[in-house]
Enzyme design. Sequence first.
Site, PDB file in Angstrom:
ATOM      1  N   PHE A  38      -5.691  10.657  -4.030  1.00 44.75           N
ATOM      2  CA  PHE A  38      -5.870  12.099  -4.185  1.00 44.75           C
ATOM      3  C   PHE A  38      -5.910  12.828  -2.857  1.00 44.75           C
ATOM      4  O   PHE A  38      -5.643  14.027  -2.794  1.00 44.75           O
ATOM      5  CB  PHE A  38      -7.163  12.389  -4.975  1.00 44.75           C
ATOM      6  CG  PHE A  38      -8.413  12.327  -4.145  1.00 44.75           C
ATOM      7  CD1 PHE A  38      -8.811  13.423  -3.379  1.00 44.75           C
ATOM      8  CD2 PHE A  38      -9.187  11.180  -4.088  1.00 44.75           C
ATOM      9  CE1 PHE A  38      -9.956  13.372  -2.585  1.00 44.75           C
ATOM     10  CE2 PHE A  38     -10.326  11.118  -3.303  1.00 44.75           C
ATOM     11  CZ  PHE A  38     -10.703  12.218  -2.541  1.00 44.75           C
ATOM     12  N   GLU A  75      -4.000  11.338 -10.393  1.00 48.20           N
ATOM     13  CA  GLU A  75      -4.160  12.251 -11.533  1.00 48.20           C
ATOM     14  C   GLU A  75      -5.098  13.406 -11.192  1.00 48.20           C
ATOM     15  O   GLU A  75      -5.211  14.363 -11.960  1.00 48.20           O
ATOM     16  CB  GLU A  75      -4.653  11.478 -12.765  1.00 48.20           C
ATOM     17  CG  GLU A  75      -6.005  10.785 -12.624  1.00 48.20           C
ATOM     18  CD  GLU A  75      -5.921   9.398 -11.993  1.00 48.20           C
ATOM     19  OE1 GLU A  75      -5.171   9.220 -11.012  1.00 48.20           O
ATOM     20  OE2 GLU A  75      -6.646   8.491 -12.469  1.00 48.20           O
ATOM     21  N   SER A  94      -8.286   3.141  -2.579  1.00 51.37           N
ATOM     22  CA  SER A  94      -9.515   2.452  -2.173  1.00 51.37           C
ATOM     23  C   SER A  94      -9.269   0.938  -2.089  1.00 51.37           C
ATOM     24  O   SER A  94      -8.339   0.407  -2.706  1.00 51.37           O
ATOM     25  CB  SER A  94     -10.620   2.754  -3.183  1.00 51.37           C
ATOM     26  OG  SER A  94     -10.204   2.346  -4.473  1.00 51.37           O
ATOM     27  N   GLU A 130     -17.787   2.847   2.362  1.00 53.96           N
ATOM     28  CA  GLU A 130     -16.967   4.010   2.690  1.00 53.96           C
ATOM     29  C   GLU A 130     -17.529   5.199   1.900  1.00 53.96           C
ATOM     30  O   GLU A 130     -17.609   5.141   0.673  1.00 53.96           O
ATOM     31  CB  GLU A 130     -15.506   3.772   2.293  1.00 53.96           C
ATOM     32  CG  GLU A 130     -14.624   4.976   2.574  1.00 53.96           C
ATOM     33  CD  GLU A 130     -13.178   4.795   2.132  1.00 53.96           C
ATOM     34  OE1 GLU A 130     -12.945   4.159   1.087  1.00 53.96           O
ATOM     35  OE2 GLU A 130     -12.293   5.290   2.849  1.00 53.96           O
ATOM     36  N   CYS A 159      -8.648   9.063   5.225  1.00 50.61           N
ATOM     37  CA  CYS A 159      -8.839   7.636   5.523  1.00 50.61           C
ATOM     38  C   CYS A 159      -9.006   7.417   7.018  1.00 50.61           C
ATOM     39  O   CYS A 159      -9.449   6.364   7.443  1.00 50.61           O
ATOM     40  CB  CYS A 159      -7.672   6.817   5.011  1.00 50.61           C
ATOM     41  SG  CYS A 159      -6.149   7.229   5.857  1.00 50.61           S
ATOM     42  N   LYS A 218       3.894   7.491  -8.529  1.00 48.30           N
ATOM     43  CA  LYS A 218       2.735   7.685  -9.417  1.00 48.30           C
ATOM     44  C   LYS A 218       1.645   8.324  -8.569  1.00 48.30           C
ATOM     45  O   LYS A 218       0.913   7.646  -7.867  1.00 48.30           O
ATOM     46  CB  LYS A 218       2.267   6.328  -9.961  1.00 48.30           C
ATOM     47  CG  LYS A 218       1.551   6.375 -11.303  1.00 48.30           C
ATOM     48  CD  LYS A 218       0.296   7.215 -11.334  1.00 48.30           C
ATOM     49  CE  LYS A 218      -0.892   6.576 -10.696  1.00 48.30           C
ATOM     50  NZ  LYS A 218      -2.058   7.502 -10.622  1.00 48.30           N
TER      51      LYS A 218
END
Length: 510
Positions: A163, A190, A240, A395, A295, A187
């Site tokens: 995301f 969402e 992740s 994280e 990240c 993909k």
Amino acid sequence: MDHEQGGPPADVRPPEVVQHWIGGAATPGGSARRADVFDPATGEVARQVVLAEPSDVEAAVAAAAAAFPAWRDTSLTRRTQVLFRFRELLNARAPELAAIITAEHGKVLSDAAGEVARGQEVVEFACGMPHLLKGAFTENASTSVDVHALRQPLGVAAIISPFNFPAMVPMWFFPIAVAAGNAVVLKPSEKDPSASLWLAQLWKEAGLPDGVFNVLQGDKVAVDGLLTHPDVASVSFVGSTPIARYVYETGTAHGKRVQALGGAKNHMVVLPDADLDLAADAAVNAGFGSAGERCMAISAVVAVGGTGDELVSRIADRAGKIRTGDGRRGCDMGPLVTRAHRDKVASYVDAAERDGASVVVDGRQVSPDADGEGFFLGPTLLDRVPTTSSAYTDEIFGPVLLVVREDTYTAAVDLVNANPYGNGVAIFTNDGGAARRFTHEIQVGMVGVNVPVPVPMAYYSFGGWKSSLFGDTHAHGTEGVHFFTRGKVVTSRWSDPSHAGMDLGFPTND
Ligand code: NAD
């Protein structure tokens, strides 16, 4: 900090239900499943996204597989012309894409524009594909025998993205995959799916044949369908660490080439000779930019040899001036992506406090410049965080900057190297020898020297070490070209018109 004003132009507002893009057109697919997509700044459901069923995976992969042979056989000149057109269109319309990102992710508009610009760099790199795909040729390797090496596209390339960069992370991969002659099924996350559809439409305008670039909206069902589909040749995943590990193991078990980039815990080591104002600016920008949802965000500042008190005071001073609010209002920092994520990040602050850390700046008390019930957490600074606290070991992926203190350079390096993640790291120092030694011995894939977010340029490759990347190949740069192609070596003999006779022995050279 950069401020920009304005919301998305009315004509680029995403549709009410975000669909798939298969074979050159938007389609709702066959699934009745939907997920809510929020405006994180107001907390409202802005629209919904369709979630694929296996039949939708089938349709997307079939469209890509059908388009692949003709695209593979399209000349490099023509393929590259499409890439150039895509670049021109994106340059002209980048603000539209940035507005869509801000509306669904929440990051401020200037940050969204930066994301688009970094993705565009990979498009520009991929425009050089004719040069990047040049092979090798050896004349007369053996008498009358020539050898040449070439690289060919793989087929259907699946890209599964997170995301936090709904445009840039897909663009780490798809410009190279497409330019090299592959067909793509993207993909996206969402949580912010609209950018992917906008990009698909841009490809169509740029003249990419239908089916070469497809978007499959969905969740685990879509991911599992792609990972196990016999016609998917490669999987590029970013997300992740637990999901990255799963994707790598499942994809490779099904015979696919997989690069799976995972999570991070990035440290910034500050030596006593560093410019502490520079270091404090860097820590704030890299810790709170994009609300820490990068990240490559700095999570832990390691203050070495007595720099702690001064550094904490300068960071706190800056953090206190950050304006948190709706990313369309010229604030410095936007909301987190969902309420659940906001609450999870806040729970790490609670945990650190319980574990003995001091909360120097408390973002739990923020008053954002926004309407409604957005998912806000203000900049948070935690000092003297025990390295056993979950705030240090996990994280967090939010606007929470931790300070840990070490007495020596060696202890700081040991701390970083003991961490299971190895995505990014930075050192702040004015000692060139210390910096040189650090870059040599640190066990991390991307290193900054007086640079807090050392994201490589598109012509280098992006990727971490250890639990931050599964697979051999990093993203973009020459490693990206390598990932999306496979090598072939051709040995040819065009001898004088004479017959050499039979010889069943193993070929040797003369
Ligand atoms: P995520 O792992 O939740 O989701 C990533 C993708 O996996 C999404 O497309 C999602 O739909 C899918 N997914 C989620 N759960 C799944 C499951 N159980 N099975 C199969 N697929 C599943 O990650 P996120 O929250 O979207 O993104 C944030 C994470 O991504 C952070 O950990 C961040 O560090 C990481 N990230 C890493 C890099 C990098 O370069 N290493 C870059 C950006 C983000």
